[in-house]
Design an enzyme around this catalytic site. Structure first.
Site, mmCIF file in Angstrom:
data_model
loop_
_atom_site.group_PDB
_atom_site.id
_atom_site.type_symbol
_atom_site.label_atom_id
_atom_site.label_comp_id
_atom_site.label_asym_id
_atom_site.label_seq_id
_atom_site.Cartn_x
_atom_site.Cartn_y
_atom_site.Cartn_z
ATOM 1 N N MET A 15 0.822 -1.215 0.000
ATOM 2 C CA MET A 15 0.000 0.000 0.000
ATOM 3 C C MET A 15 0.858 1.269 0.000
ATOM 4 S SD MET A 15 -3.018 -1.098 2.664
ATOM 5 C CE MET A 15 -4.000 0.380 2.367
ATOM 6 N N HIS A 16 0.206 2.394 -0.238
ATOM 7 C CA HIS A 16 0.722 3.757 -0.013
ATOM 8 C C HIS A 16 1.760 4.249 -1.023
ATOM 9 C CE1 HIS A 16 -1.257 3.170 3.815
ATOM 10 N NE2 HIS A 16 -0.372 2.288 4.197
ATOM 11 N N ASP A 57 -2.612 -5.133 0.436
ATOM 12 C CA ASP A 57 -2.112 -6.440 0.865
ATOM 13 C C ASP A 57 -2.787 -6.954 2.131
ATOM 14 O OD1 ASP A 57 -0.888 -4.458 2.380
ATOM 15 O OD2 ASP A 57 1.153 -5.110 1.951
#
Length: 489
Positions: free
Chosen positions: A77-78, A236
């Site tokens: 992520m991110h 995830d």
């Protein structure tokens, strides 16, 4: 047959399952992460594509690739992926654990204000979130920033490569800090604050919805002759929760991967008592609280592989011989700073209480206990919880000692999953549910997800750990200012 592609931090894993959720084949490839001493962490997306292509070709030697009915994608992520007018990548992908955006994150929290951020997105800013990365680019790479035409997350870039479409899902978008989690849409207010255009952002889907289909170019390269739908997929941890069957409030998920995660399902949107815990959409149409520590299994990997000879079996056996509390040795697992609950990019890993009598086994066990204490820190941010079960995924879940320590510290029974593939398995299940238009995902997961063992907590052990945990939380407070001073040396 259904495929789940998990774009991890250190590598990609592809898992194939049948209609009953049984794994039929898998393949994986590693790729590099580029670190620097000043806290930067980035990757080249071309490494992702090569890893996925090579894995798919290996998989095609194990299964009939034309039997695939659907594909789901999970990912780290991110991370910030930006494309220009020509749809080429403009800049190395700034990863979730990158710490270059301290000033930008502080600007969002202090100048825009935590109350407004929470109102707009249900979250406050952390250095790892995507919004602060955009602000950093605007300040430090203005020419690059001016060329941005597409903004996406790592797994969504893979989705674009596979389908030719720009899309994301609600769980992954939740970690950008420009997504309105409560209403499951992009935040108009944050788009203005970041000075980006809404048309640069991808279309939003629920994780199980079909977002596109494999484009002809990819089909030709892989020798596929049938059209294959692609589900939107998820972040995830949201996919890991699907794969573990953690979608209801009686269970929590703990992930012992590179980072560590406590994932707490919520039927309805709400905010936790402490703002340092995240509030995100999940992959089943609901919500979840989440606490993230930046270094979990990576601490054990560093200790066993980088500092020692990589003999996991021997060193974990030594740790088994050490008593609860590692003979009063403590380890703070902040090797790359910390997110939850401290939001401190300057925090660093530390052994505390080291004496001449301590053994290597004590030190190994201290690392394992420190990781679990950090996860327990996250869990304690959410008040009023009453789960009766922990399900554990990630590389650290393979260790019986890790599972026992976690069960005793949390004082909640833990269940060992028959299938521990994590996000790639969850992504494959999302492909199955989306392709088959499954109406009752929660009930279907109860049929599919199987348990092989249950570990009950030992109350006396929990009491011993609780005493040490109280010391553990004081240690960070005592060292916080020193960590900052060290960063200035």
């Amino acid at each position: 047959m259904y495929l789940g592609i998990d774009l991890g931090t250190s590598g990609v894993k592809i898992t194939a399952i049948d209609k009953n959720g049984e794994i039929t084949a898998s393949s994986s490839r590693e790729y590099p992460v580029h670190y620097s001493n000043n806290g930067w962490s980035d990757q080249n997306p071309s490494d992702w594509i090569k890893g996925i292509t090579d894995s798919m070709k290996e998989l095609s030697e194990k299964i009939n690739i034309n039997d695939i009915k659907g594909i789901g994608i999970s990912g780290q992520m991110h991370g910030l992926v930006i494309l220009g007018e020509d749809k080429e990548v403009l800049y190395p992908v700034i990863l979730w654990n990158d710490q270059r955006t301290v000033e930008e994150s502080e600007f969002l929290n202090n100048e825009i204000g935590m109350d407004k951020l929470t109102e707009y997105t249900s979250n406050i800013s952390f250095t790892g979130f995507t919004a602060s990365k955009l602000l950093w680019l605007k300040k430090n790479e203005p020419e690059v920033f001016s060329k941005i035409r597409h903004i996406m997350l790592p797994k969504d870039y893979i989705g674009y490569i596979l389908t030719g479409k720009f899309y994301t899902d609600v769980s992954d978008a939740s970690g950008t800090l420009f997504f309105d989690v409560k209403n499951r849409k992009w935040s108009d207010e944050m788009v203005k604050i970041l000075e980006i255009k809404k048309e640069y952002l991808p279309e939003i889907f629920e994780s199980y919805e079909i977002a596109g289909e494999l484009k002809q170019e990819i089909m030709d390269e892989l020798g596929i002759t049938v059209k294959i739908p692609v589900a939107a997929g998820g972040g995830d941890n949201a996919c890991g929760a699907i794969g573990a069957g953690v979608v209801e409030e009686d269970k929590i998920l703990v992930s012992l991967g590179t980072s560590g995660v406590v994932f707490i399902p919520q039927k309805k949107w709400s905010l936790p008592e402490k703002s340092s815990m995240h509030t995100f959409c999940d992959s089943s149409g609901k919500y979840h609280f989440m606490g993230v520590i930046l270094s979990a299994a990576s601490c054990l990997k560093w200790w066993i592989e980088d500092i020692h000879d990589g003999n996991y079996a021997k060193m974990l056996d030594e740790a088994e011989q050490s008593p609860i509390g590692s003979n009063n040795l403590f380890f703070l697992p902040y090797l790359t700073g910390e997110r939850t609950p401290h939001s401190d990019p300057y925090a660093r890993g530390s052994f505390i209480g080291l004496a001449a009598a301590h053994t290597r086994g004590d030190m190994t066990r201290a690392v394992m206990e420190g990781i679990v204490f950090a996860l327990y820190d996250s869990y304690n941010l959410a008040d009023g919880l009453n789960p009766d079960t922990i399900r554990i995924i990630g590389g650290g879940a393979k260790s019986e000692l890790s599972r026992k320590i976690l069960t005793d510290v949390f004082n909640i029974k833990s269940e060992v999953l028959a299938i521990q593939e994590g996000p790639s398995y969850g992504a494959a299940l999302l492909a199955l549910f989306g392709t088959e238009n499954e109406k009752n995902m929660d009930e279907k997961l109860k049929e599919i997800v199987k348990i092989t063992d249950i570990i009950e907590p030992d109350l006396e052990n929990h009491k011993e750990y609780q005493k040490r945990y109280e010391v553990y939380i004081r240690l960070y407070k005592a060292l916080k200012n020193e960590f900052f001073e060290i960063s200035r040396l």
